[in-house]
Design a protein around this motif. Structure first.
Motif, mmCIF file in Angstrom:
data_model
loop_
_atom_site.group_PDB
_atom_site.id
_atom_site.type_symbol
_atom_site.label_atom_id
_atom_site.label_comp_id
_atom_site.label_asym_id
_atom_site.label_seq_id
_atom_site.Cartn_x
_atom_site.Cartn_y
_atom_site.Cartn_z
ATOM 1 N N SER A 129 0.819 -1.217 0.000
ATOM 2 C CA SER A 129 0.000 0.000 0.000
ATOM 3 C C SER A 129 0.851 1.264 0.000
ATOM 4 O O SER A 129 2.009 1.281 0.432
ATOM 5 N N THR A 131 1.863 4.734 1.478
ATOM 6 C CA THR A 131 1.860 5.399 2.780
ATOM 7 C C THR A 131 2.296 6.844 2.579
ATOM 8 O O THR A 131 3.340 7.106 1.970
ATOM 9 N N HIS A 133 3.975 10.239 3.259
ATOM 10 C CA HIS A 133 5.108 10.780 4.015
ATOM 11 C C HIS A 133 5.173 12.282 3.757
ATOM 12 O O HIS A 133 5.380 12.708 2.608
ATOM 13 N N ALA A 203 4.341 9.499 -1.548
ATOM 14 C CA ALA A 203 3.475 8.377 -1.163
ATOM 15 C C ALA A 203 4.135 7.096 -1.624
ATOM 16 O O ALA A 203 4.302 6.864 -2.819
ATOM 17 N N SER A 205 5.416 2.844 0.022
ATOM 18 C CA SER A 205 5.481 1.935 1.160
ATOM 19 C C SER A 205 6.733 2.221 1.975
ATOM 20 O O SER A 205 7.757 2.627 1.434
ATOM 21 N N GLN A 238 -2.413 4.457 9.289
ATOM 22 C CA GLN A 238 -1.174 3.695 9.168
ATOM 23 C C GLN A 238 -0.156 4.233 10.165
ATOM 24 O O GLN A 238 0.036 5.451 10.260
ATOM 25 N N ILE A 240 3.795 4.245 11.148
ATOM 26 C CA ILE A 240 5.177 3.926 10.792
ATOM 27 C C ILE A 240 5.935 3.763 12.113
ATOM 28 O O ILE A 240 6.039 4.719 12.896
ATOM 29 N N THR A 254 0.060 8.182 10.195
ATOM 30 C CA THR A 254 -0.239 8.784 8.904
ATOM 31 C C THR A 254 -1.332 7.969 8.213
ATOM 32 O O THR A 254 -2.093 7.276 8.890
ATOM 33 N N THR A 255 -1.428 8.066 6.900
ATOM 34 C CA THR A 255 -2.497 7.366 6.177
ATOM 35 C C THR A 255 -1.904 6.493 5.078
ATOM 36 O O THR A 255 -0.776 6.704 4.637
ATOM 37 N N SER A 256 -2.679 5.520 4.658
ATOM 38 C CA SER A 256 -2.236 4.681 3.542
ATOM 39 C C SER A 256 -3.435 4.349 2.663
ATOM 40 O O SER A 256 -4.588 4.442 3.099
ATOM 41 N N TRP A 292 8.147 -4.949 3.041
ATOM 42 C CA TRP A 292 6.892 -4.325 2.613
ATOM 43 C C TRP A 292 5.935 -5.311 1.941
ATOM 44 O O TRP A 292 4.746 -5.056 1.831
#
Length: 328
Positions: A129, A131, A133, A203, A205, A238, A240, A254-256, A292
């Motif tokens: 997916s 993620t 950043h 964005a 992984s 998500q 990290i 954060t989001t994924s 990943w």
């Protein structure tokens, strides 16, 4: 008589040579070559494509070869559906594919044959997916997204992360309050080190190579969101883990978004079947090589808004995979 014998001998020799050459070229003729388009060179997704290509070649004993091509991102990957032939595989978030099929967002205005080609997109299997950043210069470790106000931020061109970053800035009251840099995301680490920008958004992984590279050049800070902010985005939460990147000791929230490997109806069923089957047979080996791939499961197919390719569906049914009805 002797001349006739020699002539026959030469004919037999030519025929035997042709047979030998024909046998020698059989493996080449049987080899299936597929274009695989994912992301910019140097990004995590380009590295994944290289890993996947090796795994498919090993798993198929050389019968299937993925030729990895560099890409500006998911928008370009989908747009090339209009001109590519059947043996074309690309990666994209399901939401972006849905936009293409509906003629919305970055694909508004496509009609006629273009729309029909988008409608022929079919799913194969998930990949790791995306993620989000948000990478800032500084040694704070983590910061709120509001810290980007007044900053010079690189979000890239024509990429999924650029669209998401712009959407997040609007959601959280930063639209017009950040200065956007007009450059490719591949320039992010060097531009941050040189002080040409204050932050960049990517964005991919985790751990993603360009963020690791940046942390090796300058101290970095990553934006971490609250649960309320994540709910506003509509994306998946998500985390990290702390220690993933140098200087970031604490977890980053954060989001994924899921990413799927797609093809079109123009790919023949046997090729789609073999590619999908080989991927799942090699997934464990991929995960041993890079962490990943561990998160890739058949359950991620539920996020697709499109149908599976009939060849891929045949594999999932044979494997007894439980699938949601909307992808059948």
């Amino acid at each position: 008589m002797r001349a006739r014998f020699c002539s026959r001998y030469r004919v037999v020799g030519v025929l035997m040579m042709a047979l030998v050459l024909g046998v020698a070229t059989l493996p080449l003729q049987a080899q299936t070559r597929i274009t695989y388009k994912s992301a910019l060179e140097g990004t995590a997704y380009y590295q994944m494509g290289s890993e996947l290509a090796r795994a498919i070649r090993v798993g198929s004993e050389g019968d299937v070869v993925l030729a990895t091509e560099e890409s500006q991102g998911s928008v370009q990957n989908i747009q090339e559906v209009m001109t590519r032939e059947g043996r074309y595989v690309f990666t994209a978030p399901p939401a972006l594919v849905a936009d293409a099929m509906a003629g919305e967002g970055a694909f508004a205005g496509h009609a006629g044959n273009g729309h029909e080609r988008f409608a022929s997109i079919r799913g194969l299997f998930p990949v790791p997916s995306l993620t989000m950043h948000f990478v800032m210069v500084g040694d704070s470790g983590t910061a709120a997204i509001e810290a980007l106000e007044g900053k010079h931020v690189l979000i890239g061109r024509g990429t999924f992360s650029a669209g998401e970053a712009a959407r997040y800035f609007q959601l959280f009251g930063l639209d017009g309050k950040v200065q956007l840099a007009d450059a490719s995301i591949t320039n992010g680490p060097e531009a941050l080190r040189e002080g040409l920008i204050d932050a960049f958004v990517t964005a991919s992984s985790f751990p993603t190579p360009n963020v690791i590279e940046t942390a090796s050049l300058v101290p970095i800070t990553l934006v971490s969101f609250t649960d309320e902010q994540i709910a506003q985005t509509g994306a998946v939460r998500q985390v990290i883990p702390g220690g993933t990147y140098p200087g970031i000791a604490h977890p980053v929230t954060t989001t994924s978004l899921p990413v799927i490997a797609y093809t079109t109806e123009q790919m023949d069923a046997d090729t789609a079947y073999q590619l999908t089957k080989t991927f799942w047979e090699q997934r464990a080996a991929l995960a041993e090589q890079s962490a990943w791939w561990e998160s890739v499961t058949p359950e991620l197919l539920a996020h697709m808004d499109t149908l599976l390719h009939p060849g891929a569906l045949r594999y999932y049914d044979e494997a007894g995979t439980v699938l949601p009805e909307h992808v059948r």
